[in-house]
Enzyme design. Structure first.
Site, PDB file in Angstrom:
ATOM      1  N   ARG A 133      45.995  42.488  42.499  1.00  0.00           N
ATOM      2  CA  ARG A 133      47.442  42.320  42.251  1.00  0.00           C
ATOM      3  C   ARG A 133      48.113  43.549  41.647  1.00  0.00           C
ATOM      4  NH1 ARG A 133      45.297  37.403  40.634  1.00  0.00           N
ATOM      5  NH2 ARG A 133      45.138  36.167  42.510  1.00  0.00           N
ATOM      6  N   ALA A 200      36.650  29.895  38.421  1.00  0.00           N
ATOM      7  CA  ALA A 200      36.463  28.520  37.940  1.00  0.00           C
ATOM      8  C   ALA A 200      36.163  27.515  39.061  1.00  0.00           C
ATOM      9  CB  ALA A 200      37.679  28.067  37.142  1.00  0.00           C
ATOM     10  N   THR A 263      39.658  30.217  33.310  1.00  0.00           N
ATOM     11  CA  THR A 263      39.712  31.647  33.647  1.00  0.00           C
ATOM     12  C   THR A 263      41.142  32.177  33.543  1.00  0.00           C
ATOM     13  OG1 THR A 263      39.616  30.757  35.877  1.00  0.00           O
ATOM     14  CG2 THR A 263      37.675  31.910  35.087  1.00  0.00           C
ATOM     15  N   ASP A 328      43.303  21.366  39.178  1.00  0.00           N
ATOM     16  CA  ASP A 328      43.401  22.825  39.341  1.00  0.00           C
ATOM     17  C   ASP A 328      44.792  23.311  38.932  1.00  0.00           C
ATOM     18  OD1 ASP A 328      42.793  25.473  39.969  1.00  0.00           O
ATOM     19  OD2 ASP A 328      42.974  25.200  42.127  1.00  0.00           O
ATOM     20  N   LYS A 355      51.563  25.949  37.682  1.00  0.00           N
ATOM     21  CA  LYS A 355      51.255  25.163  38.872  1.00  0.00           C
ATOM     22  C   LYS A 355      51.710  23.711  38.749  1.00  0.00           C
ATOM     23  CE  LYS A 355      47.069  27.000  41.112  1.00  0.00           C
ATOM     24  NZ  LYS A 355      45.646  26.672  41.367  1.00  0.00           N
ATOM     25  N   CYS A 626      36.798  30.285  52.830  1.00  0.00           N
ATOM     26  CA  CYS A 626      37.230  31.456  53.603  1.00  0.00           C
ATOM     27  C   CYS A 626      37.556  31.104  55.052  1.00  0.00           C
ATOM     28  CB  CYS A 626      36.140  32.530  53.601  1.00  0.00           C
ATOM     29  SG  CYS A 626      35.913  33.304  51.992  1.00  0.00           S
TER      30      CYS A 626
END
Ligand SMILES: O=C(O)c1cc(C(=O)O)c2c(n1)C(=O)C(=O)c1cc(C(=O)O)[nH]c1-2
Ligand SMILES: [Ca+2]
Length: 700
Positions: A133, A200, A263, A328, A355, A626
């Site tokens: 980032r 995490a 995290t 999450d 979030k 992925c």
């Protein structure tokens, strides 16, 4: 040369607080010569991380005339999330796989590039693409965190490595059981370089570390969740974890193996006004709260902002936004400060849109909750306690306790993910790149640990239908806690926000276009086809009186990788990774390119249905992050349905079991999965490929 408009000075004088970059303050006082150049010297643009710049050459009246001034092609084709910085006319940009480029900011001429050579076999350690980032600048040095966990200091003039340290202490990994990666931008506080990490979803115990900017020597480390045995880590967090955090966890259960999570994978802010460092703490590991902590306790400091001292890392305050996390819901989103009236008094506050879908205003000095309200539709809480800010859970939200599968708004990607929101001290609005991505959570009843796999303690997370997936830019009034206007987008997973003194809002979108909007009402003033979805965030700077706006382009991050093909909202979402720079004058253009996508290839006709059924859960644990839901690529990483390796069990085993493609980020899984299990995964993929080929699923 284009002249600054006088309106710029007048508007800017109205700002009550003038603590931006020193150079900017020079400009705001009438009578002092305007500088010819204005930098963007840190990730968030100013010390408040407002992603705001006072530059005002680009306005409502001329934004439609924006041109491409220059572009730079990156040499990776995965997600680009970096925000470049500009210091003294030089741009420092980072790209996927933690590479860094120094470019002449006015022309794009490459001065140097740096490749930390992140080993491809570390890609599995992160949930969400091998992104980066951004970098930090301090005293002639550029700092970058690398995906494999290093923090590297580079000489800003030459790109040569000055020092490099491993930010992950070997004992944190517990004999390789846990996974750590670094993809966030480092931040600077009192000459310390502060960096966190991610992991995490796979299993990690979160922490942030501060290193001396000159030497790379570790100054302090703060763990965000307790030591599993309540023992000393010989870290600055020891006392607060023992006194305050440990009692909020069960004495045993799955967090002992997976690390508990928490995290700090994105936002960190050093605030010179309070002289505190705020860290945004992530979700629980495993996600399943019943299995993680026996369904007991708030699990501090998950889902919290924690304030620590910059020199020592000592705990000062915390505010937990999401106790008992099982969704999450990270609090890692942009931590922004501003000076705003609260009950008639101007206070220095933190603005936060994590979030979980609520917008918070918190006193920056004390962590006191001031106000909060949901900025999108949420069904996990009915609201916030008006005094404490604690969420009022709906009964169905605690699905790991009820045992009922529940469709939650927001889902795990949150109402706002990593792309920063912006705040304009001129409009006094926060601009949130918000989204609706609901998911249904299915809790597991028994805990098992998968090395190199995802460890959520869930049987699965099912995304809702595409029709339920939405994306907006929401202009939010933090004082009134209400929406002023919103800009509708084609779907979720858009890039982050930049707002300027010209009252222009810049944003790149998942549909591959880059926009300038009016920050007062959202009117679309300019659109540019960027040839790939945009998830990164623009920044702006001026050189010799010309205002430039830069944006990294490159579709990726977790949404296309994990959700995959069924959730594409474009016919083509291939990745073309570039840096684009716009100005009112320019004559660069992008090369014409044919739309790119994976072409179906007839898959092997036969497969073993029983083996495919056995392979499905292992695909979900080891591959889905992925290669996507239902084995459909989201357009970034290879679509396995059309892979040549499917036709032959040995060829497939060479890739999946032995790591033939390690250099490309595909590690070997032969050390954690038997040959039979890998063959079952192959059968599952062939089954899915046949379904697509014969049109029984929606292929692309
Ligand atoms: O819990 C974590 O450690 C962790 C790390 C990261 C990351 O490092 O990028 C993400 C997330 N969580 C996460 O929940 C998430 O939605 C996410 C999106 C992205 C991305 O870059 O696209 N990273 C992450
Ligand atoms: Ca996470």
């Amino acid at each position: 040369m284009i002249q600054m408009k006088p309106i710029w000075k007048k508007r800017f004088l109205a700002i009550p607080f003038c603590g931006f970059l020193a150079i900017t303050c020079l400009v705001v006082h009438e009578g002092i010569a305007a500088p010819t150049s204005t930098d963007w010297s840190s990730y968030g643009g100013n010390q408040f991380e407002q992603h705001f710049s006072p530059l005002a050459q680009i306005t409502h009246d001329n934004a439609h005339r924006l041109k491409l001034a220059w572009h730079h092609d990156f040499d990776t084709n995965r997600g680009q999330e970096g925000i470049p910085i500009v210091v003294d006319g030089v741009m420092y940009a980072s790209s996927n796989w933690s590479r860094v480029f120094a470019l002449e900011a006015a022309t794009g001429r490459l001065l140097w590039s740096y490749d930390p050579r992140v080993p491809g076999d570390t890609a599995w350690r992160g949930c969400c693409d091998t992104v980066n980032r951004g970098v930090a600048y301090w005293h002639g040095m550029i700092y970058v965190g690398t995906f494999d966990g290093r923090l590297v200091a580079l000489d800003a003039r030459t790109g040569r490595e000055v020092w490099s340290v491993n930010t992950i202490p070997p004992d944190a990994i517990l004999g390789k059981a846990r996974a750590y990666s670094v993809d966030g931008a480092p931040r600077i506080a009192h000459g310390n370089v502060i960096i966190g990490n991610g992991g995490a979803e796979l299993g990690a115990r979160g922490f942030v570390s501060a290193f001396d900017g000159m030497t790379g020597k570790l100054k302090w480390r703060f763990f965000t969740v307790p030591n599993v045995d309540d023992e000393a880590d010989h870290a600055v967090s020891d006392p607060v974890l023992h006194d305050m955090a440990w009692p909020t966890w069960s004495p045993t259960e799955a967090w002992h193996v997976s690390g508990g999570g928490g995290t700090v994978w994105d936002s960190i802010l050093y605030d010179p006004v309070t002289d505190l460092v705020y860290i945004g703490v992530g979700n629980g590991s495993p996600w399943n709260y019943k299995l993680r902590s026996d369904g007991k306790g708030d699990n501090l400091f998950l889902g919290s902002i924690v304030a620590v001292k910059p020199d020592t890392g000592e705990y000062v305050w915390h505010f937990q936004e999401t106790p008992r996390d099982q969704w999450d819901y990270t609090s890692t989103q942009t931590i922004t400060t501003a000076d705003l009236p609260v009950d008639g008094q101007v206070r220095h506050v933190i603005l936060h849109a994590p979030k979980n879908g609520f917008f918070y205003m918190i006193d920056a000095r004390t962590g006191q909750f001031l106000s909060g309200r949901n900025y999108v539709f949420v069904n996990w809480a009915t609201g916030l306690d008006p005094h404490t800010g604690r969420p009022l859970f709906t009964p169905d939200a605690l699905y790991t306790l009820t045992g009922r599968n529940t469709k939650m708004y927001p889902g795990a990607l949150g109402a706002h993910n990593f792309p920063p929101m912006a705040y304009s001290p001129l409009t006094r609005l926060a601009y949130i790149p918000a989204q609706q991505v609901p998911e249904t959570y299915h809790a597991d009843k028994v805990w098992s640990w998968n090395h190199k796999g995802w460890n959520l303690g869930l049987d699965g997370v099912q995304p809702a239908d595409m029709a339920d997936m939405k994306g907006w830019t929401i202009a939010w009034d933090p004082v009134r806690q209400q929406e002023r206007f919103r800009i509708d987008h084609i779907g979720p997973w858009n890039g982050g926000m930049l707002v300027t003194g010209g009252d222009i809002l810049f944003q790149g979108l998942s549909d591959g276009t880059f926009h300038a909007y009016d920050a007062l009402n959202g009117q679309d003033l300019f659109s540019f086809p960027a040839q790939s979805g945009i998830i990164a965030t623009p920044m702006t700077y001026s050189i010799d009186g010309i205002q430039y706006v830069a944006i990294e382009v490159g579709w990726g991050g977790t949404y296309p990788l994990y959700f995959g093909g069924p959730y594409k909202h474009l016919t083509t979402t291939g990745n073309r990774s570039r840096l684009l720079v716009f100005a009112l004058e320019g004559n660069d253009r992008l090369p014409d390119q044919a739309p790119h996508d994976w072409s179906p290839v007839r898959p092997p006709a036969r497969f073993d249905t029983a083996a495919a059924q056995r392979g499905a859960p292992d695909y979900a644990t080891y591959c889905i992050g992925c290669h996507g839901h239902d084995v459909m690529s989201g357009g970034v990483l290879p679509d396995l349905r059309w892979s040549g390796a499917l036709s032959d069990d040995t060829g497939f085993y060479n890739v999946v079991g032995r790591g033939a493609l390690t250099a490309f980020g595909m590690d070997e899984f032969g050390s954690v999965l038997s040959r039979q299990k890998i063959e079952d995964i192959r059968q599952f993929i062939i089954q899915q490929a046949n379904r697509s080929w014969h049109g029984t699923t929606n292929g692309n």
